[in-house]
Design an enzyme around this catalytic site. Structure first.
Site, PDB file in Angstrom:
ATOM      1  N   HIS A 155       0.800   5.289   1.224  1.00  0.00           N
ATOM      2  CA  HIS A 155       0.136   6.358   1.983  1.00  0.00           C
ATOM      3  C   HIS A 155       0.100   7.611   1.116  1.00  0.00           C
ATOM      4  O   HIS A 155       1.141   8.050   0.608  1.00  0.00           O
ATOM      5  CB  HIS A 155       0.926   6.691   3.261  1.00  0.00           C
ATOM      6  CG  HIS A 155       0.928   5.601   4.272  1.00  0.00           C
ATOM      7  ND1 HIS A 155       0.092   5.595   5.360  1.00  0.00           N
ATOM      8  CD2 HIS A 155       1.661   4.462   4.348  1.00  0.00           C
ATOM      9  CE1 HIS A 155       0.317   4.502   6.083  1.00  0.00           C
ATOM     10  NE2 HIS A 155       1.265   3.801   5.494  1.00  0.00           N
ATOM     11  N   HIS A 187       0.839  -1.202   0.000  1.00  0.00           N
ATOM     12  CA  HIS A 187       0.000   0.000   0.000  1.00  0.00           C
ATOM     13  C   HIS A 187       0.870   1.246   0.000  1.00  0.00           C
ATOM     14  O   HIS A 187       2.025   1.214   0.434  1.00  0.00           O
ATOM     15  CB  HIS A 187      -0.944   0.014   1.212  1.00  0.00           C
ATOM     16  CG  HIS A 187      -0.240  -0.019   2.537  1.00  0.00           C
ATOM     17  ND1 HIS A 187       0.272  -1.188   3.066  1.00  0.00           N
ATOM     18  CD2 HIS A 187       0.060   0.954   3.427  1.00  0.00           C
ATOM     19  CE1 HIS A 187       0.837  -0.927   4.226  1.00  0.00           C
ATOM     20  NE2 HIS A 187       0.738   0.376   4.472  1.00  0.00           N
TER      21      HIS A 187
HETATM   22  P1  5GP Z   1       1.812   0.822   7.472  1.00  0.00           P
HETATM   23  O1  5GP Z   1       2.443   1.125   8.807  1.00  0.00           O
HETATM   24  O2  5GP Z   1       1.640  -0.652   7.280  1.00  0.00           O
HETATM   25  O3  5GP Z   1       2.527   1.477   6.329  1.00  0.00           O
HETATM   26  O4  5GP Z   1       0.399   1.516   7.503  1.00  0.00           O
HETATM   27  C1  5GP Z   1      -0.788   0.863   7.755  1.00  0.00           C
HETATM   28  C2  5GP Z   1      -1.881   1.902   7.751  1.00  0.00           C
HETATM   29  O5  5GP Z   1      -3.118   1.239   7.687  1.00  0.00           O
HETATM   30  C3  5GP Z   1      -1.908   2.797   9.006  1.00  0.00           C
HETATM   31  O6  5GP Z   1      -1.822   4.173   8.624  1.00  0.00           O
HETATM   32  C4  5GP Z   1      -3.254   2.477   9.635  1.00  0.00           C
HETATM   33  O7  5GP Z   1      -3.880   3.603  10.197  1.00  0.00           O
HETATM   34  C5  5GP Z   1      -4.044   1.927   8.474  1.00  0.00           C
HETATM   35  N1  5GP Z   1      -5.051   0.945   8.867  1.00  0.00           N
HETATM   36  C6  5GP Z   1      -4.860  -0.133   9.653  1.00  0.00           C
HETATM   37  N2  5GP Z   1      -6.013  -0.830   9.780  1.00  0.00           N
HETATM   38  C7  5GP Z   1      -6.936  -0.164   9.047  1.00  0.00           C
HETATM   39  C8  5GP Z   1      -8.329  -0.408   8.797  1.00  0.00           C
HETATM   40  O8  5GP Z   1      -8.933  -1.363   9.271  1.00  0.00           O
HETATM   41  N3  5GP Z   1      -8.962   0.484   7.991  1.00  0.00           N
HETATM   42  C9  5GP Z   1      -8.310   1.557   7.434  1.00  0.00           C
HETATM   43  N4  5GP Z   1      -9.040   2.369   6.666  1.00  0.00           N
HETATM   44  N5  5GP Z   1      -7.006   1.809   7.662  1.00  0.00           N
HETATM   45  C10 5GP Z   1      -6.329   0.958   8.461  1.00  0.00           C
END
Ligand code: 5GP
Ligand code: ZN
Length: 138
Positions: free
Chosen positions: A101, A99
């Site tokens: 951001h 993913h």
């Molecule tokens: P990472 O640290 O893996 O790059 O970011 C994961 C992102 O996913 C975080 O910003 C977190 O807020 C978001 N996230 C985690 N669980 C969920 C969810 O159930 N729904 C949504 N919309 N975002 C999520």
């Protein structure tokens, strides 16, 4: 992946605020936004990191990334944005499913990335560049 939260969101098994969908990706609002409009552009396929995407397929996955960012900026009235893409836990990745951001930014906002410069030692950069180029020709 049965225990992956983003796979469940892609399948619709967990609700999300969906902004966009094509054959290979969706975009949703992040549940814990760091700026107003912070969104996630998520591959539909479960690739744990960017390096797990088969060679040549990344372009198709992010085919509509530019379009989504452009809409996000217009809707939030923001001038700028950061795209952050974490890979593995040591780099801050909490959800091991590819993913991006999408973080809308505006002048004077409080977001600061804690970049601490670590200069190269003498000739270290040249040696590093050579090592990387060697890897690229393998
Ligand atoms: P990472 O640290 O893996 O790059 O970011 C994961 C992102 O996913 C975080 O910003 C977190 O807020 C978001 N996230 C985690 N669980 C969920 C969810 O159930 N729904 C949504 N919309 N975002 C999520
Ligand atoms: Zn997944």
């Amino acid at each position: 992946m049965s225990d992956c939260i983003f796979c469940k969101i892609v399948e619709g098994a967990i609700p999300s605020t969906k902004l966009f969908e094509d054959d290979l990706a969706i975009a949703i609002l992040d549940i814990n936004p760091i700026t107003f409009g912070h969104s996630l552009y998520i591959a539909k396929e479960h690739y744990p990191t960017l390096l797990n995407v088969p060679e040549g397929e990344l372009g198709d996955i992010i085919k509509n990334l530019q379009k989504v960012v452009s809409a996000l900026l217009k809707a939030t009235g923001c001038e700028g944005f950061n795209i952050i893409q974490n890979n593995t836990r040591c780099a801050g990745q909490l959800v091991p499913h590819l993913h991006f951001h999408l973080i809308p930014r505006r002048s004077g906002d409080p977001i600061r990335f804690n970049w601490q410069i670590q200069p190269y030692q003498k000739e270290e950069s040249q040696k590093l560049a050579e090592d990387i180029k060697k890897q690229l020709t393998k």
